[in-house]
Motif scaffolding. Structure first.
Motif, PDB file in Angstrom:
ATOM      1  N   ALA B  58       0.813  -1.210   0.000  1.00  0.00           N
ATOM      2  CA  ALA B  58       0.000   0.000   0.000  1.00  0.00           C
ATOM      3  C   ALA B  58       0.849   1.263   0.000  1.00  0.00           C
ATOM      4  O   ALA B  58       0.337   2.371  -0.165  1.00  0.00           O
ATOM      5  CB  ALA B  58      -0.934   0.007   1.212  1.00  0.00           C
ATOM      6  N   SER B  59       2.168   1.106   0.219  1.00  0.00           N
ATOM      7  CA  SER B  59       3.042   2.284   0.229  1.00  0.00           C
ATOM      8  C   SER B  59       3.797   2.458  -1.080  1.00  0.00           C
ATOM      9  O   SER B  59       4.556   3.409  -1.212  1.00  0.00           O
ATOM     10  CB  SER B  59       4.056   2.167   1.372  1.00  0.00           C
ATOM     11  N   ILE B  60       3.636   1.540  -2.039  1.00  0.00           N
ATOM     12  CA  ILE B  60       4.471   1.625  -3.252  1.00  0.00           C
ATOM     13  C   ILE B  60       3.710   2.275  -4.415  1.00  0.00           C
ATOM     14  O   ILE B  60       3.941   3.434  -4.760  1.00  0.00           O
ATOM     15  CB  ILE B  60       5.017   0.225  -3.619  1.00  0.00           C
ATOM     16  N   VAL B  61       2.774   1.543  -5.001  1.00  0.00           N
ATOM     17  CA  VAL B  61       2.049   2.096  -6.164  1.00  0.00           C
ATOM     18  C   VAL B  61       1.319   3.393  -5.812  1.00  0.00           C
ATOM     19  O   VAL B  61       1.378   4.373  -6.572  1.00  0.00           O
ATOM     20  CB  VAL B  61       1.101   1.026  -6.754  1.00  0.00           C
ATOM     21  N   PRO B  62       0.625   3.462  -4.659  1.00  0.00           N
ATOM     22  CA  PRO B  62      -0.066   4.722  -4.334  1.00  0.00           C
ATOM     23  C   PRO B  62       0.870   5.923  -4.294  1.00  0.00           C
ATOM     24  O   PRO B  62       0.527   6.998  -4.785  1.00  0.00           O
ATOM     25  CB  PRO B  62      -0.667   4.428  -2.952  1.00  0.00           C
TER      26      PRO B  62
END
Lengths: 578, 578
Positions: B58-62
């Protein structure tokens, strides 16, 4: 002590000065209203899906209780069209028409509505009715009138049909068109046409023929009674009931029975929301009639006491075989025009209806339902006022949206969704408008001490001073607006030395807005610009004094904008001296 | 054309001037944020009831999508405490923690939230977030912090417990107290105490020891990493997992997977309302952080574009194994303080987390859940600010009621009821205040052209003239108020010849109020009294000109109150001449 009790029981006030003149005036008014109420009570009972006697019962005890507790001297309480529509729509959810459960549910609805009204009055919460804006009420009444008229068409056509929205009603009617009963249709159309003619054509005709205004009036009001008598005779003589004309049939003779509403939790859960809606709509309708009539005689009514009066009336209906009631427009106007002086006129009307209940009910055996439907249709089409759409469109788009939405959703989805959407939309539109307040940059009107918008008036300005007149209370919905606006108006490198916020139109600064003002103050201070306030109202100033902002303000608070302008444009006291 | 596209894709603006200095600053910030985010991501995944890797995903693509579409140059997007709490509370209604359905529901929640945010941004409806007042937000965040801390106590104690309200959580904890796991408790309490000390005691200590401010800062931020390393080693060396200490366990190694949210109607029906709530709360939190940080650098953010940026981030989370995300306060501040210049810092953080996901996940195998719970508890207690109760109490009772109600209902009935009640109460209190507007009777301040309240200032008055300054817009909620007030103030037999309504604070007159003004005008006309308006604002005047009132007014409309006073008190032009 007496006065304190009398405040809650107005009969103790007007009763002390009651005399013979008032008595005879009240008696005459009561006679006229009684004659008008007999067919009306039967008709609204039918509209509410209840047996005819319920309409008569609902006009007796409630009238007496309102006479004791109400403040209006002209209001006539009983079943009315819009409340009957709300009743049938609420009861459809919990019971089948014609069953015993249906009648008991009607009592419960009246009980809940009465309890809610009385409680609201005792807690002095009458102002809550203000949340219904005039456009929402006008739209709702208009749409209700159309729905009621559509719901009565089945009686005119002599077919079965049901539904609580316009599409449901129309498609149900369309699917039963082949069942039309000829004799019913003839009676229905003739009665409707006659009643329309009485309303529109009879009075002018009588006047042309030289009749006095009073006679013409009485003849017009007696129209429905004439239609009732004529069609009843026709059915009886021609045995039309054998040809399928639906008639009122047997109505029990006697005084209103003592009844008990059911207080089962299931029923209360299902009916409390409709009861609140009925109370609010009924109260608004009733209080506006009462206020209009009171103003004509320079009298006043007390809205909170009205709630108690209407609450008592509905509780009375719940224990005497009735259903939800309120102050009706047409009957109150008739009562007023007929010269009613005190609520005693209502009590005499109740006596008249008791006589009718005991003695006259056999006479309506052959009365055709189609005639009752005709009286309803003609009455409610008087409620339909589509000019409100044009008027609000001309004045304000958001009022127009509120009225148009209320009409459309009431017709399409029924009364409850319609009125709820109207209220929510009114509040939302109001908040939306306040969320982007009008802020005018102002300058001095030459030769005066008055400041106006630099874009609308030829005014004097000084480059070092920016004065913004904020045309709205500052609160959470628009708290950030001023912050953003100043960030755009005052950019780094500006010549501006002083920003004056003219608070003449700021009636409230809530905590959210206070935080925004603190942020503005800090930002301007960083840029070496003073922030001043002028024309801060007393109540706002009282509040600001308790806050951190009053101490931290990088500038001064001036009594008037002119003082601020003079002090700052003359290179008056520096901002730090404040 | 390019500018039009660039408006919706801000990266096209700042990307063109990106240079080597910005690059190296962004890289340093990214490194610091990455180190901080690894334990935080695992912890918030645990809080949301999801497997640890979901937090990293949840911390990468977003982050990357926000870097493309967002406008803030410092905001760091990812899982945050309050949104994770809202997530676990929403998902509890539809699936069991630990099942595949739970993970899919989390994706759906992120998808719905992303779609709602993006749509709201495209429709430019960002102002709707203003309906959350500062007190409601402050109360909600505080209560959420308490709820989150309470929900993590079970990990510190090593017991099972569940619930979404404070009473549920506390009673559930109490009933499991006998199951406390000793080693877990030691680790949990030690980690919590250590992290509190790092927060409160370490920085002053290092400064006293002569360390530079930056070093002290970095050491403080590295506290959670140190706690993670130390407790992981302790569990590994002492085999504490065999003694019942719960550990993170196996975390799959690899890049974020491509996932599909379920769009079953049942799931959408159950989750759309929580998704809206998550969106609104997440947006408000994120935008206030972004605005604060932007203001420090004299930059601006565009709230509607922020909605699109956050929407894209959540849609990204839905398709890459994540859960709802938003701009976090602490990580954004770290990012800002570490010198991030552009959203590229976010993209570099994403790269760092990708490396961690591919290479470092085996290292957290022995990491105890108690340590993660400790980092959450210490982080969220920073959110708890009960001073807002005292501050609002001092400033305004209605703001206090809003904040107290929000806190109490959030703790007692959960996040959804809490925040909904706060919003409804804020709006209702505001409308209540406007329903009884302040109306001041004003007179002339001697020697000026300025008019003030006769009860607060020594002013000149004339018996024939009553001037009322209406301190509120006139609209449906208060439409009748002025009518009632004038009916009390101007009684039959008065000496008053002129009533002036000073409209300096009236910013709107809606259709309901227009009808009331018409009624006032008629009534005063009947009594032979003139009704005049002064200082009517431009927008209000424009509207009144389209109405019937402008023609029917029994008096004149004056530019300023002083003009009105001069004209009428000198026996100036009669009212009929207007």
């Amino acid at each position: 002590m007496f006065n304190r009790i009398a405040r809650f029981i107005p009969v103790l006030q007007w009763g002390r000065t009651y005399d013979r003149t008032a008595f005879s005036n009240d008696m005459i008014a009561a006679l006229i209203v009684t004659i008008m109420l007999i067919p009306q009570s039967l008709a609204y009972a039918m509209l509410a899906g209840l047996p005819p006697e319920a309409g008569i019962y609902a006009s007796i005890v409630p009238i007496i209780l309102y006479a004791i507790f109400g403040t209006s001297r002209s209001l006539a309480v009983g079943p009315v069209a819009v409340v009957s529509l709300l009743t049938v729509s609420a009861l459809a959810e919990v019971a089948e028409q014609g069953t015993a459960g249906y009648g008991v549910a009607a009592l419960t609805l009246a009980f809940l509505s009465g309890a809610f009204l009385a409680l609201t009055g005792i807690l002095r919460l009458g102002f809550l009715a203000n949340f219904l804006s005039h456009p929402v009420i006008a739209g709702f009444i208009t749409a209700s009138g159309i729905l009621i008229a559509a719901s009565q068409l089945k009686h005119i056509l002599g077919i079965g049909a049901h539904g609580h929205t316009l599409p449901e009603l129309l498609s149900s009617l369309a699917s039963h068109l082949s069942d039309i009963n000829g004799p019913t249709l003839v009676i229905g159309v003739a009665a409707t046409a006659f009643l329309f003619w009485v309303r529109k054509g009879l009075k002018p005709l009588l006047k042309r023929l030289g009749a006095g205004a009073t006679l013409a009036d009485v003849a017009t009001k007696a129209g429905p009674v004439f239609a009732v008598v004529a069609t009843t005779l026709a059915v009886w003589v021609l045995n039309l009931d054998d040809l399928g004309v639906r008639i009122v049939g047997e109505v029990p003779q006697g005084l209103p029975p003592f009844t008990l509403p059911s207080l089962s939790m299931d029923l209360i859960r299902a009916l409390w929301l409709p009861a609140v809606l009925i109370s609010v709509i009924g109260f608004v309708e009733s209080v506006s009639v009462a206020q209009t009539l009171a103003a004509r005689k320079r009298q006043r009514i007390d809205p909170n006491q009205e709630l108690i009066g209407l609450g008592a009336a509905n509780l009375g209906a719940a224990f005497s075989g009735g259903f939800p009631v309120t102050g009706g427009f047409s009957r109150s106007v008739v009562n007023f025009d007929a010269g009613a002086e005190t609520p005693a006129a209502g009590a005499f009307t109740a006596l008249g209806l008791m006589l009718a209940a005991v003695a006259l009910t056999p006479l309506v055996y052959y009365l055709p339902n189609a005639t009752l439907a005709a009286t309803i249709i003609v009455a409610v089409l008087g409620l339909v006022d589509l000019t409100i759409l044009r008027k609000t469109w001309a004045y304000s788009r958001s009022d127009f949206m509120a009225v148009a939405t209320t009409i459309a959703l009431t017709l399409a989805f029924g009364v409850e969704i319609g009125v709820a959407s109207g209220v929510v939309l009114s509040v939302a539109l109001h908040l939306y408008k306040t969320s982007r307040p009008h802020v005018a940059e102002v300058g001095l009107v030459p030769g005066t001490q008055h400041f106006r918008n630099i874009h609308r008036h030829a005014v004097e300005t000084v480059p070092e001073i920016v004065t913004l007149r904020v045309d709205q209370s500052l609160f959470f919905v628009n708290a950030r607006f001023l912050e953003d606006l100043l960030q755009d108006r005052i950019r780094p490198g500006t010549d501006v030395k002083h920003v004056i916020l003219m608070f003449s139109a700021v009636n409230e600064v809530d905590y959210s807005a206070l935080e925004s003002l603190e942020a503005i103050n800090l930002r301007l201070k960083d840029m070496g610009i003073g922030l001043h306030l002028s024309e801060v109202k007393g109540p706002v100033m009282d509040r600001l004094k308790t806050s951190h902002l009053a101490d931290a303000l990088n500038g001064r608070i001036f009594l008037s904008q002119y003082d601020a302008w003079r002090a700052l444009s003359r290179g008056g006291p520096s901002t730090d001296a404040a």
